[in-house]
Write an enzyme that holds these catalytic residues in place. Structure first.
Site, mmCIF file in Angstrom:
data_model
loop_
_atom_site.group_PDB
_atom_site.id
_atom_site.type_symbol
_atom_site.label_atom_id
_atom_site.label_comp_id
_atom_site.label_asym_id
_atom_site.label_seq_id
_atom_site.Cartn_x
_atom_site.Cartn_y
_atom_site.Cartn_z
ATOM 1 N N ASN A 24 56.075 20.536 -3.701
ATOM 2 C CA ASN A 24 57.306 20.848 -4.420
ATOM 3 C C ASN A 24 58.528 20.516 -3.552
ATOM 4 O OD1 ASN A 24 59.423 22.219 -5.821
ATOM 5 N ND2 ASN A 24 57.903 23.588 -6.721
ATOM 6 N N GLN B 76 56.389 27.058 -17.199
ATOM 7 C CA GLN B 76 57.614 27.223 -17.977
ATOM 8 C C GLN B 76 57.546 26.121 -19.015
ATOM 9 O OE1 GLN B 76 59.785 26.959 -14.229
ATOM 10 N NE2 GLN B 76 60.994 28.708 -14.921
ATOM 11 N N GLY C 171 62.809 27.895 -19.407
ATOM 12 C CA GLY C 171 63.278 27.589 -18.063
ATOM 13 C C GLY C 171 62.723 26.305 -17.472
ATOM 14 N N HIS D 12 58.350 17.422 -18.209
ATOM 15 C CA HIS D 12 56.999 16.949 -17.913
ATOM 16 C C HIS D 12 56.186 18.219 -17.671
ATOM 17 C CE1 HIS D 12 54.525 13.808 -15.377
ATOM 18 N NE2 HIS D 12 53.726 14.622 -16.045
ATOM 19 N N HIS E 65 53.870 21.047 -16.466
ATOM 20 C CA HIS E 65 53.311 21.237 -15.142
ATOM 21 C C HIS E 65 52.983 22.691 -14.898
ATOM 22 C CE1 HIS E 65 57.700 21.539 -14.773
ATOM 23 N NE2 HIS E 65 57.519 22.347 -13.726
ATOM 24 N N HIS F 17 52.732 25.592 -11.946
ATOM 25 C CA HIS F 17 53.146 26.012 -10.609
ATOM 26 C C HIS F 17 52.017 26.846 -10.006
ATOM 27 C CE1 HIS F 17 57.555 25.227 -11.089
ATOM 28 N NE2 HIS F 17 57.238 25.355 -12.365
#
Length: 137
Positions: A61, A117, A123, A128, A130, A132
């Site tokens: 990240n 999200q 948010g 794209h 994804h 976390h």
């Protein structure tokens, strides 16, 4: 969830991100070298990828909330979970589970936050889909 506020999260250097990904690659399964890596509209240096499945990849990240905060993304740019076909959806979560195991082991974590999200209203800042993964102790 105790995390720094948005203003405190500074982008990291490409070298720092590549070094982090290399550390994770040593712990994980070998994979073919990535090419044409994107995250939404952004080009991502292949050195920042540390895991690949048939349809997904994991990358470090740019502005992590905690040490070890990584992303699992489909190789194809699909904006939301609801726009994925069933096979991609299954592979995304299979990949997230493998990355979770790798990251929690790397950090000696006793837990992890795994989050999505999904959509701008939730948010999501990059269009794209994804997942976390954030190791926690």
């Amino acid at each position: 969830l105790d995390v720094p506020d948005h203003a405190a999260r500074k982008p990291r250097s490409a070298a720092d991100m590549a070094a982090e990904a290399a550390r994770y690659r040593r712990r994980g399964d070998p994979f073919p070298e990535s090419s044409n890596v994107t995250f939404g509209p952004f080009a991502v240096d292949a050195s920042q990828v540390f895991f690949e499945s048939g349809t997904c990849r994991a990358l470090v990240n740019l502005k992590p909330l905690v040490a070890g905060h990584v992303l699992v993304v489909p190789k194809a740019v699909v904006p939301t979970l609801g726009e994925m076909d069933e096979a991609l959806h299954r592979d995304l979560w299979r990949a997230a589970r493998r990355v979770h195991a790798l990251i929690t082991e790397e950090y000696g974590a006793t837990g992890a936050n795994v989050a999505v999200q999904d959509g701008a209203a939730a948010g999501q800042s990059v269009p794209h889909a994804h997942v976390h993964v954030l190791p926690r102790r």
